[in-house]
Enzyme design. Structure first.
Site, short mmCIF file in Angstrom:
data_model
loop_
_atom_site.label_atom_id
_atom_site.label_comp_id
_atom_site.label_asym_id
_atom_site.label_seq_id
_atom_site.Cartn_x
_atom_site.Cartn_y
_atom_site.Cartn_z
N GLY A 72 0.81 -1.23 0.00
CA GLY A 72 0.00 0.00 0.00
C GLY A 72 0.84 1.27 0.00
O GLY A 72 0.53 2.23 -0.70
N SER A 73 1.91 1.26 0.78
CA SER A 73 2.74 2.47 0.86
C SER A 73 3.37 2.78 -0.50
O SER A 73 3.42 3.93 -0.93
CB SER A 73 3.84 2.30 1.91
OG SER A 73 3.27 2.07 3.18
N ASN A 152 -8.15 4.50 8.40
CA ASN A 152 -7.60 3.33 9.09
C ASN A 152 -7.70 3.43 10.62
O ASN A 152 -7.58 2.43 11.30
CB ASN A 152 -6.15 3.11 8.68
CG ASN A 152 -5.30 4.36 8.76
OD1 ASN A 152 -5.63 5.38 8.14
ND2 ASN A 152 -4.25 4.32 9.52
N GLN A 180 -7.88 0.20 3.38
CA GLN A 180 -8.78 -0.34 4.41
C GLN A 180 -10.12 -0.81 3.84
O GLN A 180 -10.81 -1.62 4.46
CB GLN A 180 -9.04 0.68 5.51
CG GLN A 180 -7.83 0.97 6.39
CD GLN A 180 -7.42 -0.20 7.28
OE1 GLN A 180 -8.23 -1.04 7.64
NE2 GLN A 180 -6.15 -0.25 7.63
N SER A 200 -3.72 -3.14 -0.52
CA SER A 200 -2.60 -3.90 0.03
C SER A 200 -3.03 -5.31 0.42
O SER A 200 -4.12 -5.51 0.95
CB SER A 200 -2.08 -3.15 1.27
OG SER A 200 -1.14 -3.94 1.95
N HIS A 202 -1.86 -7.51 2.75
CA HIS A 202 -1.89 -8.00 4.13
C HIS A 202 -3.04 -7.45 4.97
O HIS A 202 -3.24 -7.87 6.10
CB HIS A 202 -0.54 -7.77 4.83
CG HIS A 202 -0.26 -6.36 5.22
ND1 HIS A 202 -0.40 -5.93 6.51
CD2 HIS A 202 0.15 -5.28 4.52
CE1 HIS A 202 -0.05 -4.65 6.58
NE2 HIS A 202 0.28 -4.23 5.38
N THR A 238 11.41 -8.52 -10.93
CA THR A 238 10.92 -9.88 -11.16
C THR A 238 9.61 -10.08 -10.40
O THR A 238 9.49 -9.67 -9.25
CB THR A 238 11.98 -10.90 -10.69
OG1 THR A 238 13.16 -10.66 -11.43
CG2 THR A 238 11.49 -12.33 -10.91
N CYS A 326 1.50 2.79 12.80
CA CYS A 326 2.64 3.62 12.42
C CYS A 326 2.89 4.69 13.46
O CYS A 326 3.99 5.20 13.57
CB CYS A 326 2.38 4.26 11.07
SG CYS A 326 1.57 3.13 9.96
C1 LIG Z 1 -1.84 -0.20 6.02
C2 LIG Z 1 -2.18 1.02 5.24
C3 LIG Z 1 -1.29 1.53 4.26
C4 LIG Z 1 0.07 0.92 4.03
O1 LIG Z 1 0.01 -0.34 3.40
P1 LIG Z 1 1.28 -1.30 3.47
O2 LIG Z 1 0.94 -2.43 2.57
O3 LIG Z 1 1.42 -1.71 4.89
O4 LIG Z 1 2.45 -0.51 2.97
C5 LIG Z 1 -1.67 2.64 3.55
N1 LIG Z 1 -2.86 3.23 3.76
C6 LIG Z 1 -3.74 2.78 4.67
C7 LIG Z 1 -5.05 3.46 4.83
C8 LIG Z 1 -3.42 1.66 5.45
O5 LIG Z 1 -4.29 1.23 6.36
#
Ligand SMILES: *Cc1c(COP(=O)(O)O)cnc(C)c1O
Length: 393
Positions: A72-73, A152, A180, A200, A202, A238, A326
């Site tokens: 996500g980042s 989030n 989210q 994302s 996870h 890759t 974070c």
């Molecule tokens: C967790 C989160 C991210 C970051 O995602 P990662 O895959 O952990 O880098 C970005 N934005 C929101 C709203 C999130 O909850």
């Protein structure tokens, strides 16, 4: 092992066994580089392409508009930095909100240092962005609006369709950090007028370190990782075949069970919220009462330090968080709680519990009971609370 009640699903989620099984062959047997020419590599390439189709289908997008990233980042960074660079001839103004994830806020700060101008929209007491202020903020040199789909920390779902409509009426691109919301809410990028979208793995019972950026075909932005020709030359490296397969399978499962899961989570969430507000005095629900993620509950308990609360919950096997993963560890109160107008001393006593369909009613009862006990204990040690009780008598 002692019991573990996991209520921090906004921070991360476990990989579902089905997802893990779907990924497994791509670590060991089907290890070929998905860019290879031989038929063996073709198996990996097919798996990547199938995952892409699943994601595109979930979003109502075209497969070639889905780009796999490292999470996500990365997707958020790519969207903002690449739009800024590609559209700088049109202008250098970006609009976002005060309650975005740091992947957006810190990227905006970086762009400000590079000469871009950023407007940070206010939110109301529930965390909903001000649409009138949005309209007023758009200028001829505005190139991008980036507003998160759902917050989030407090779970508030933003009026994405309205924001998309405003953006498109004024000819401005619209990016949403949907990390989210993806897999939890129905999302159709055309109906919602979304040009770019981050998600994302996870956060949706998929693996860590894999995400997507949806980029509408008409958006002409450059590559973020330079190198090979993967991802239409826009994101080299890759293929993370197992990760991508896991993302696809997690999306497939999320889509298949979306309604059922949402109903189950909403019932548990509301039981939790009701229990806390009824049984614990001077507790406050943060975020919108109804326009919120089905798994999110966020509270403030006056006269309490969030950190102490988390430590005592942990001693009882309960995993929660004080806001976002974070910011925990930092002593500053959450920027989101300050943006919804809470004073520092109240924002400090916050607790985010993000449940999953795996939680049970018994667990909710146990957590409410423990919370009541712990909050009572902490308050009994607080001179502020003592004064407050005396004064209110
Ligand atoms: C967790 C989160 C991210 C970051 O995602 P990662 O895959 O952990 O880098 C970005 N934005 C929101 C709203 C999130 O909850």
């Amino acid at each position: 092992m002692e019991q573990l009640i996991y209520m921090d699903n906004a921070a991360t989620t476990p990989v579902k066994p089905e997802v893990f099984e779907a990924m497994r062959p791509y670590f060991t047997e089907v290890f070929g580089n998905a860019s290879g020419i031989y038929r063996f590599a073709g198996k990996a390439a097919k798996a990547v392409s199938d995952a892409r189709d699943i994601v595109a289908d979930f979003l109502g997008a075209k497969s070639k508009e889905i780009y796999f990233t490292g999470g996500g980042s990365e997707s958020d960074n790519w969207a903002l930095k690449a739009v800024a660079e590609a559209y700088e001839k049109k202008g250098k103004h970006i609009i976002t909100s005060k309650i975005e994830h740091h992947a957006i806020l810190h990227t905006c700060e970086y762009l400000e240092k590079k000469g871009y101008e950023v407007t940070y929209l206010d939110v109301d007491e529930y965390g909903v962005v001000d649409l009138e202020q949005l309209k007023r903020s758009i200028r001829p040199d505005t190139i991008l609006i980036s507003i998160m789909f759902a917050n989030n920390e407090i779970g508030t779902i933003e009026p994405i369709r309205e924001i998309g409509e405003i953006a498109h009426e004024r000819g401005v691109l619209f990016h949403t950090d949907a990390v989210q919301a993806y897999g939890h809410e129905e999302i159709n990028v055309d109906e919602l007028h979304i040009d770019l979208l981050s998600a994302s793995g996870h956060k949706i019972n998929g693996p860590k370190g894999v995400g997507i950026l949806y980029i509408r075909e008409s958006v002409k932005i450059g590559s973020f990782i330079h190198g090979g020709a993967q991802e239409r030359g826009r994101r080299a490296g890759t293929y993370n075949t197992p990760g991508i397969v896991g993302f696809g399978e997690a999306t497939r499962l999320a889509k298949e069970h979306l309604a059922e899961r949402k109903a189950k989570e909403t019932a548990l969430r509301d039981k939790l919220i009701q229990g806390v507000l009824e049984q614990i005095p001077y507790a406050r629900l943060n975020g919108h009462p109804t326009k919120r993620l089905s798994n999110n509950a966020n509270f403030c308990f006056r006269f309490i330090e969030g950190e102490s609360l988390l430590i005592l919950l942990d001693q009882n096997g309960i995993c929660g968080s004080s806001g976002s993963a974070c910011t925990s560890g930092a002593l500053d109160p959450s920027h989101v709680l300050l943006a919804i107008g809470l004073p520092h001393e109240i924002a400090h006593g916050s607790l985010r519990l993000t449940i999953s369909e795996e939680n049970t009613e018994e667990e909710i009862d146990y957590v409410v009971g423990k919370l009541k006990e712990i909050v009572g204990r902490l308050r009994s040690l607080s001179p502020l609370y003592e004064d407050f009780v005396k004064e209110s008598k």
